[in-house]
Design a protein around this motif. Structure first.
Motif, PDB file in Angstrom:
ATOM      1  N   THR A  11      35.434  45.967  56.677  1.00  0.00           N
ATOM      2  CA  THR A  11      34.079  46.186  57.184  1.00  0.00           C
ATOM      3  C   THR A  11      33.116  46.386  56.014  1.00  0.00           C
ATOM      4  OG1 THR A  11      34.304  48.592  57.261  1.00  0.00           O
ATOM      5  CG2 THR A  11      35.060  47.343  59.207  1.00  0.00           C
ATOM      6  N   LEU A  12      31.827  46.354  56.340  1.00  0.00           N
ATOM      7  CA  LEU A  12      30.825  46.623  55.312  1.00  0.00           C
ATOM      8  C   LEU A  12      30.938  48.048  54.789  1.00  0.00           C
ATOM      9  CD1 LEU A  12      27.683  44.741  56.681  1.00  0.00           C
ATOM     10  CD2 LEU A  12      29.100  44.143  54.716  1.00  0.00           C
ATOM     11  N   ALA A  13      31.417  48.951  55.622  1.00  0.00           N
ATOM     12  CA  ALA A  13      31.633  50.332  55.166  1.00  0.00           C
ATOM     13  C   ALA A  13      32.692  50.369  54.068  1.00  0.00           C
ATOM     14  CB  ALA A  13      32.049  51.211  56.346  1.00  0.00           C
ATOM     15  N   ASP A  14      33.745  49.544  54.202  1.00  0.00           N
ATOM     16  CA  ASP A  14      34.766  49.459  53.153  1.00  0.00           C
ATOM     17  C   ASP A  14      34.171  48.928  51.859  1.00  0.00           C
ATOM     18  OD1 ASP A  14      36.912  50.292  54.850  1.00  0.00           O
ATOM     19  OD2 ASP A  14      37.028  48.268  55.679  1.00  0.00           O
ATOM     20  N   ILE A  15      33.321  47.918  51.989  1.00  0.00           N
ATOM     21  CA  ILE A  15      32.685  47.324  50.812  1.00  0.00           C
ATOM     22  C   ILE A  15      31.818  48.362  50.099  1.00  0.00           C
ATOM     23  CG2 ILE A  15      31.109  45.535  49.993  1.00  0.00           C
ATOM     24  CD1 ILE A  15      33.705  44.380  51.054  1.00  0.00           C
ATOM     25  N   GLU A  16      31.049  49.111  50.880  1.00  0.00           N
ATOM     26  CA  GLU A  16      30.162  50.129  50.308  1.00  0.00           C
ATOM     27  C   GLU A  16      30.958  51.237  49.629  1.00  0.00           C
ATOM     28  OE1 GLU A  16      27.792  51.357  53.586  1.00  0.00           O
ATOM     29  OE2 GLU A  16      26.789  49.408  53.808  1.00  0.00           O
ATOM     30  N   LYS A  17      32.089  51.579  50.209  1.00  0.00           N
ATOM     31  CA  LYS A  17      32.951  52.617  49.611  1.00  0.00           C
ATOM     32  C   LYS A  17      33.391  52.201  48.211  1.00  0.00           C
ATOM     33  CE  LYS A  17      37.448  54.863  50.286  1.00  0.00           C
ATOM     34  NZ  LYS A  17      38.657  54.924  51.140  1.00  0.00           N
ATOM     35  N   ALA A  18      33.813  50.935  48.072  1.00  0.00           N
ATOM     36  CA  ALA A  18      34.244  50.443  46.764  1.00  0.00           C
ATOM     37  C   ALA A  18      33.079  50.424  45.779  1.00  0.00           C
ATOM     38  CB  ALA A  18      34.848  49.045  46.908  1.00  0.00           C
ATOM     39  N   THR A  19      31.917  49.987  46.243  1.00  0.00           N
ATOM     40  CA  THR A  19      30.738  49.903  45.381  1.00  0.00           C
ATOM     41  C   THR A  19      30.364  51.275  44.824  1.00  0.00           C
ATOM     42  OG1 THR A  19      29.904  48.011  46.634  1.00  0.00           O
ATOM     43  CG2 THR A  19      28.320  49.186  45.246  1.00  0.00           C
ATOM     44  N   LYS A  20      30.432  52.286  45.673  1.00  0.00           N
ATOM     45  CA  LYS A  20      30.096  53.645  45.243  1.00  0.00           C
ATOM     46  C   LYS A  20      31.074  54.167  44.189  1.00  0.00           C
ATOM     47  CE  LYS A  20      27.740  55.041  49.508  1.00  0.00           C
ATOM     48  NZ  LYS A  20      27.815  55.883  50.738  1.00  0.00           N
ATOM     49  N   GLN A  21      32.291  53.667  44.236  1.00  0.00           N
ATOM     50  CA  GLN A  21      33.299  54.099  43.265  1.00  0.00           C
ATOM     51  C   GLN A  21      33.329  53.213  42.022  1.00  0.00           C
ATOM     52  OE1 GLN A  21      37.223  54.783  44.965  1.00  0.00           O
ATOM     53  NE2 GLN A  21      36.348  55.401  46.930  1.00  0.00           N
ATOM     54  N   GLY A  22      32.376  52.258  41.952  1.00  0.00           N
ATOM     55  CA  GLY A  22      32.355  51.345  40.816  1.00  0.00           C
ATOM     56  C   GLY A  22      33.508  50.364  40.840  1.00  0.00           C
ATOM     57  N   LYS A  23      33.921  49.969  42.054  1.00  0.00           N
ATOM     58  CA  LYS A  23      35.059  49.060  42.204  1.00  0.00           C
ATOM     59  C   LYS A  23      34.673  47.893  43.105  1.00  0.00           C
ATOM     60  CE  LYS A  23      38.561  52.589  41.333  1.00  0.00           C
ATOM     61  NZ  LYS A  23      39.876  53.131  41.734  1.00  0.00           N
ATOM     62  N   ARG A  24      35.621  46.985  43.289  1.00  0.00           N
ATOM     63  CA  ARG A  24      35.363  45.788  44.092  1.00  0.00           C
ATOM     64  C   ARG A  24      36.655  45.388  44.805  1.00  0.00           C
ATOM     65  NH1 ARG A  24      32.618  42.069  40.442  1.00  0.00           N
ATOM     66  NH2 ARG A  24      30.669  42.839  41.338  1.00  0.00           N
ATOM     67  N   TRP A  25      36.500  45.061  46.098  1.00  0.00           N
ATOM     68  CA  TRP A  25      37.663  44.626  46.887  1.00  0.00           C
ATOM     69  C   TRP A  25      38.030  43.180  46.554  1.00  0.00           C
ATOM     70  CZ3 TRP A  25      40.698  47.753  49.563  1.00  0.00           C
ATOM     71  CH2 TRP A  25      40.190  48.942  50.094  1.00  0.00           C
ATOM     72  N   LYS A  26      39.338  42.948  46.410  1.00  0.00           N
ATOM     73  CA  LYS A  26      39.893  41.602  46.292  1.00  0.00           C
ATOM     74  C   LYS A  26      41.206  41.551  47.075  1.00  0.00           C
ATOM     75  CE  LYS A  26      36.774  39.906  43.500  1.00  0.00           C
ATOM     76  NZ  LYS A  26      35.859  38.831  43.960  1.00  0.00           N
ATOM     77  N   LEU A  27      41.470  40.404  47.689  1.00  0.00           N
ATOM     78  CA  LEU A  27      42.779  40.206  48.313  1.00  0.00           C
ATOM     79  C   LEU A  27      43.735  39.762  47.210  1.00  0.00           C
ATOM     80  CD1 LEU A  27      44.469  40.145  50.932  1.00  0.00           C
ATOM     81  CD2 LEU A  27      43.931  37.704  51.084  1.00  0.00           C
ATOM     82  N   ILE A  28      44.700  40.622  46.911  1.00  0.00           N
ATOM     83  CA  ILE A  28      45.572  40.420  45.759  1.00  0.00           C
ATOM     84  C   ILE A  28      47.002  40.147  46.203  1.00  0.00           C
ATOM     85  CG2 ILE A  28      46.550  41.464  43.674  1.00  0.00           C
ATOM     86  CD1 ILE A  28      43.590  40.849  43.408  1.00  0.00           C
ATOM     87  N   GLY A  29      47.555  39.065  45.696  1.00  0.00           N
ATOM     88  CA  GLY A  29      48.991  38.834  45.792  1.00  0.00           C
ATOM     89  C   GLY A  29      49.626  39.395  44.544  1.00  0.00           C
ATOM     90  N   SER A  30      50.663  40.219  44.712  1.00  0.00           N
ATOM     91  CA  SER A  30      51.184  40.973  43.571  1.00  0.00           C
ATOM     92  C   SER A  30      52.715  40.971  43.546  1.00  0.00           C
ATOM     93  CB  SER A  30      50.668  42.423  43.652  1.00  0.00           C
ATOM     94  OG  SER A  30      51.199  43.211  42.617  1.00  0.00           O
ATOM     95  N   LEU A  31      53.247  40.783  42.346  1.00  0.00           N
ATOM     96  CA  LEU A  31      54.685  40.919  42.082  1.00  0.00           C
ATOM     97  C   LEU A  31      54.842  41.856  40.895  1.00  0.00           C
ATOM     98  CD1 LEU A  31      55.600  37.135  42.319  1.00  0.00           C
ATOM     99  CD2 LEU A  31      56.373  38.896  43.927  1.00  0.00           C
ATOM    100  N   ILE A  32      55.496  42.992  41.104  1.00  0.00           N
ATOM    101  CA  ILE A  32      55.651  43.981  40.036  1.00  0.00           C
ATOM    102  C   ILE A  32      57.128  44.320  39.866  1.00  0.00           C
ATOM    103  CG2 ILE A  32      55.044  46.297  39.238  1.00  0.00           C
ATOM    104  CD1 ILE A  32      52.470  46.099  40.861  1.00  0.00           C
ATOM    105  N   GLN A  33      57.616  44.177  38.635  1.00  0.00           N
ATOM    106  CA  GLN A  33      59.002  44.538  38.337  1.00  0.00           C
ATOM    107  C   GLN A  33      59.112  46.059  38.232  1.00  0.00           C
ATOM    108  OE1 GLN A  33      61.309  42.128  38.074  1.00  0.00           O
ATOM    109  NE2 GLN A  33      60.586  40.412  36.841  1.00  0.00           N
ATOM    110  N   THR A  34      59.995  46.653  39.043  1.00  0.00           N
ATOM    111  CA  THR A  34      60.223  48.097  39.007  1.00  0.00           C
ATOM    112  C   THR A  34      61.716  48.362  38.820  1.00  0.00           C
ATOM    113  OG1 THR A  34      60.675  48.432  41.368  1.00  0.00           O
ATOM    114  CG2 THR A  34      58.357  48.297  40.707  1.00  0.00           C
TER     115      THR A  34
END
Length: 345
Positions: A256-279
């Motif tokens: 939602t736009l509320a999610d977008i605004e939350k990220a903006t206020k924190q100096g961040k940006r939403w992206k749909l990320i595909g991730s593979l992390i070796q643990t």
């Protein structure tokens, strides 16, 4: 001797590939000493033509422009019409099959069968179809190897951007500890527009209007398109086979736009990320919206562009940015795979 090709599927990418062959014919002959010749084309809706001495690509294009099918391709001695994909693969004199049919990410068909028939016929396969790579990589790789032929699929992850060839060649010698990427242009475009104030619904409508999103956008917005690319990256780049159920998958359909605004206020940006992390517990695989710091290279990727970051133990993080779709870009992926096959001959 010309490298003879049979094209299976002749939509936008196939037609774009033919344009590339025409445009680059002289360069390929002069610089690479290569000559690619299309001897067959078959498409479920557009029909089928085969000539063992090669098709005239100008006539192919004229026929398609005339009525959208290959029916208007001129008759000539030796021309065969009406072969289906199996007949084209098995009976044509092609050295390589170029598979460009619609991707069914649930079954991988009919592209998996196209690969099997080609390998049995001792023919190489180049494809832009991610279904077989994600769902049947090990079986098809072994079959290609057993028959002494090549199977290449650079275009299956980021179109003409070398998301597979880069880590397999240039980054060799590194241990890759993580892979993270923006692997779907539709959702990245939508998130970019939502950051400008558009609602999710309006951003989706705009993406559909521009041709980024399908009429049924499920595969994009719910993350399934990225999920299958993650399966490919895990197996091909990291050598780790995963199943669909091994990947946590969440799309952007509830953003939602509320999610977008939350990220903006924190100096961040939403992206749909595909991730593979070796643990220590094994490979962690996810597809999900993430809030990225603005200094993250992936955070600055706007619009329908794709990008991928490889975290390497020796060279450090390497980020590759480029088109993840597009007719010419995907056609280029086919060409570079064919060039690499020809260089091995």
């Amino acid at each position: 001797m010309p490298h003879k090709l049979a094209l299976i599927g002749f939509g936008g990418v196939g037609q774009g590939f033919v344009d590339i062959l025409e445009k680059k014919k002289k360069m390929l002959r002069d610089k690479e000493r290569m000559d690619f010749q299309v001897v067959a084309i078959t498409d479920l809706n557009k029909g089928s033509v085969h000539h063992p001495e090669g098709l005239c690509l100008k006539e192919v294009k004229r026929a398609i422009q005339e009525n959208g099918t290959l029916d208007a391709y001129p008759d000539q001695p030796g021309l065969i019409r009406g072969w289906d994909s199996k007949e084209t693969i098995e009976k044509s004199n092609a050295d390589s099959i170029v598979e460009m049919t619609f991707t069914n990410v649930l079954t991988g068909q009919p592209a998996i069968d196209h690969c099997k028939w080609a390998f049995q016929a001792k023919k190489n396969v180049v494809m832009t179809n991610k279904g077989p790579v994600a769902l049947a990589h090990d079986v098809l790789s072994k079959q290609a190897e057993d028959n002494g032929v090549n199977w290449m699929f650079e275009g299956a992850v980021m179109s003409g951007t070398p998301a597979l060839r880069l880590p397999q060649t240039t980054l060799v010698g590194n241990d890759i500890t993580a892979i993270q990427g923006i692997l779907n242009g539709t959702t990245n475009y939508m998130l970019t527009r939502m950051e400008k104030g558009l609602s999710y619904e309006d951003a989706l409508f705009e993406a559909q209007k521009l041709g980024y999103a399908e009429a049924d956008p499920t595969a994009d917005v719910e993350g399934f398109d990225v999920l299958y690319k993650i399966l490919i990256l895990a197996r091909v780049v990291l050598g780790i086979p995963l199943q669909r159920e091994d990947v946590t998958c969440k799309g952007i359909q509830n953003m939602t736009l509320a999610d977008i605004e939350k990220a903006t206020k924190q100096g961040k940006r939403w992206k749909l990320i595909g991730s593979l992390i070796q643990t220590e517990q094994g490979l962690k695989a996810t597809v999900q919206p993430e809030m990225l710091d603005l200094n993250d290279p992936l955070a600055g990727i706007q619009g329908a562009t794709n990008a991928i970051t490889y975290n390497c133990d020796l060279s450090g993080p390497i980020t590759l940015v480029g088109a993840g779709a597009g007719i010419i870009e995907t056609g280029y992926a086919v060409l570079i795979d064919l060039i690499n096959i020809e260089r091995k001959r």
